[in-house]
Design a protein around this motif. Sequence first.
Motif, mmCIF file in Angstrom:
data_model
loop_
_atom_site.group_PDB
_atom_site.id
_atom_site.type_symbol
_atom_site.label_atom_id
_atom_site.label_comp_id
_atom_site.label_asym_id
_atom_site.label_seq_id
_atom_site.Cartn_x
_atom_site.Cartn_y
_atom_site.Cartn_z
ATOM 1 N N ILE A 1 2.341 0.345 2.508
ATOM 2 C CA ILE A 1 2.708 1.231 1.397
ATOM 3 C C ILE A 1 3.439 0.451 0.296
ATOM 4 C CG2 ILE A 1 4.223 3.158 0.751
ATOM 5 C CD1 ILE A 1 3.542 4.295 3.606
ATOM 6 N N SER A 2 4.336 -0.438 0.726
ATOM 7 C CA SER A 2 5.112 -1.161 -0.292
ATOM 8 C C SER A 2 4.321 -2.344 -0.873
ATOM 9 C CB SER A 2 6.451 -1.618 0.276
ATOM 10 O OG SER A 2 6.280 -2.270 1.508
ATOM 11 N N ARG A 3 3.108 -2.596 -0.344
ATOM 12 C CA ARG A 3 2.265 -3.648 -0.932
ATOM 13 C C ARG A 3 1.129 -3.067 -1.775
ATOM 14 N NH1 ARG A 3 -0.772 -6.886 2.115
ATOM 15 N NH2 ARG A 3 -0.976 -5.436 3.846
ATOM 16 N N MET A 4 0.969 -1.743 -1.732
ATOM 17 C CA MET A 4 -0.143 -1.100 -2.448
ATOM 18 C C MET A 4 0.277 -0.836 -3.895
ATOM 19 S SD MET A 4 -1.458 1.545 0.480
ATOM 20 C CE MET A 4 -3.189 1.415 0.909
ATOM 21 N N LEU A 5 0.374 -1.885 -4.666
ATOM 22 C CA LEU A 5 0.995 -1.765 -5.986
ATOM 23 C C LEU A 5 0.025 -1.960 -7.145
ATOM 24 C CD1 LEU A 5 4.418 -3.473 -5.190
ATOM 25 C CD2 LEU A 5 3.826 -1.039 -5.155
ATOM 26 N N SER A 6 -1.263 -1.868 -6.855
ATOM 27 C CA SER A 6 -2.258 -1.816 -7.926
ATOM 28 C C SER A 6 -3.486 -1.100 -7.372
ATOM 29 C CB SER A 6 -2.646 -3.212 -8.425
ATOM 30 O OG SER A 6 -3.452 -3.873 -7.470
ATOM 31 N N PHE A 7 -4.331 -0.628 -8.279
ATOM 32 C CA PHE A 7 -5.562 0.044 -7.850
ATOM 33 C C PHE A 7 -6.391 -0.926 -7.010
ATOM 34 C CE2 PHE A 7 -9.978 1.485 -8.612
ATOM 35 C CZ PHE A 7 -9.869 2.813 -8.231
ATOM 36 N N ALA A 8 -6.480 -2.187 -7.466
ATOM 37 C CA ALA A 8 -7.288 -3.177 -6.749
ATOM 38 C C ALA A 8 -6.699 -3.451 -5.362
ATOM 39 C CB ALA A 8 -7.375 -4.468 -7.560
ATOM 40 N N GLU A 9 -5.357 -3.573 -5.277
ATOM 41 C CA GLU A 9 -4.728 -3.845 -3.972
ATOM 42 C C GLU A 9 -4.933 -2.673 -3.021
ATOM 43 O OE1 GLU A 9 -1.085 -6.788 -5.376
ATOM 44 O OE2 GLU A 9 -0.790 -4.632 -5.380
ATOM 45 N N ILE A 10 -4.879 -1.475 -3.544
ATOM 46 C CA ILE A 10 -5.074 -0.302 -2.677
ATOM 47 C C ILE A 10 -6.492 -0.312 -2.105
ATOM 48 C CG2 ILE A 10 -5.319 2.221 -2.730
ATOM 49 C CD1 ILE A 10 -2.739 2.284 -4.377
ATOM 50 N N LYS A 11 -7.475 -0.575 -2.957
ATOM 51 C CA LYS A 11 -8.862 -0.649 -2.445
ATOM 52 C C LYS A 11 -8.960 -1.728 -1.370
ATOM 53 C CE LYS A 11 -11.129 -1.356 -6.216
ATOM 54 N NZ LYS A 11 -12.227 -1.683 -7.111
ATOM 55 N N GLY A 12 -8.345 -2.879 -1.639
ATOM 56 C CA GLY A 12 -8.423 -4.003 -0.706
ATOM 57 C C GLY A 12 -7.766 -3.691 0.626
ATOM 58 N N ILE A 13 -6.572 -3.088 0.586
ATOM 59 C CA ILE A 13 -5.847 -2.782 1.837
ATOM 60 C C ILE A 13 -6.565 -1.679 2.614
ATOM 61 C CG2 ILE A 13 -3.685 -1.800 2.733
ATOM 62 C CD1 ILE A 13 -2.243 -3.465 0.542
ATOM 63 N N LEU A 14 -7.104 -0.694 1.895
ATOM 64 C CA LEU A 14 -7.856 0.365 2.592
ATOM 65 C C LEU A 14 -9.047 -0.241 3.336
ATOM 66 C CD1 LEU A 14 -7.910 3.298 -0.021
ATOM 67 C CD2 LEU A 14 -6.673 3.241 2.159
ATOM 68 N N ALA A 15 -9.730 -1.177 2.678
ATOM 69 C CA ALA A 15 -10.914 -1.789 3.306
ATOM 70 C C ALA A 15 -10.509 -2.701 4.458
ATOM 71 C CB ALA A 15 -11.704 -2.569 2.250
#
Lengths: 203, 86
Positions: B58-72
């Motif tokens: 949660i504390s690393r999901m700090l951009s749209f791109a990072e969120i897509k990457g972490i979800l994947a």
Amino acid sequence: MLPGERLSRIAEYRQRKMTGLLVELDPMRPEHTDAVLALRNSERALFNLAQYEPLKPEQHDAWYRGYLARNDDVAWMIATLDGQIIGTIALYAIDPTGRTAEKGRQVVDEQVALRGPYALESELMTLKFAFDILEIERVLVTIRPENVKVISMHLRQGFVPSGQRELRSTLYNEYALHRDDFKPQKLENILQHWRRRDERASA
Amino acid sequence: MNEQALKSLFAEVLGLPIDRIGDDLRYDEVAEWDSIAHMALIAALDETFGLTIARDDISRMLSFAEIKGILAQNYGVSIGPDASNR
């Protein structure tokens, strides 16, 4: 509610812990001094509170003595339910006759601010204390114009711009929330979601 | 879910027009992406994908791109290409 009853409730809640879904608001006491200094002397807090020198223990002690001598102010430590202190918040300048108050002195540890809605719950608990327990009509906050995320958070809570004010030689924006405009349900749904997450995690 | 649907979710939670949502959208550059919005966003992602996103993520999901990457990467959630860009 008569002004005298409002003052009695202030005195009562200066001694009484309030527990929410994710955090507790624990009335500030002398043993919290080290935690207060650590929070208040972070670079971000020094800027947002326009505090140009780190707060010293003797300054905090003097402030605390003044706090005890007043009856218009409730200051809390914010702690997670497992007792970890993560911040401070207060309702102050409480006018028992004019039914206004200010919310502020909010500092939340940056390391935990993005790990759960702790700041949000501490704000909603403070506002409920103002509107429901003290039956205050209007709560004000002052925020540095540069602090755009905190401004955004307050707009989400229903605060509206109400002017500007100079504090410690620094211009602050002022925002106001009227009791009738405090509609926390949507924000409380976020807290409920996080409570369910915690319950799943500990099951 | 395709990327357009994820952008819609972001736009609704953050209160931003959808054309502002893209890989370059970053937490530290957008006033409206405040900590309340971040918590609402994580709650929406949890519910949409049936997840419990870990606090460290949660504390690393700090951009749209990072969120897509972490979800994947961490949750096996693949966001399909934006149909409008195909």
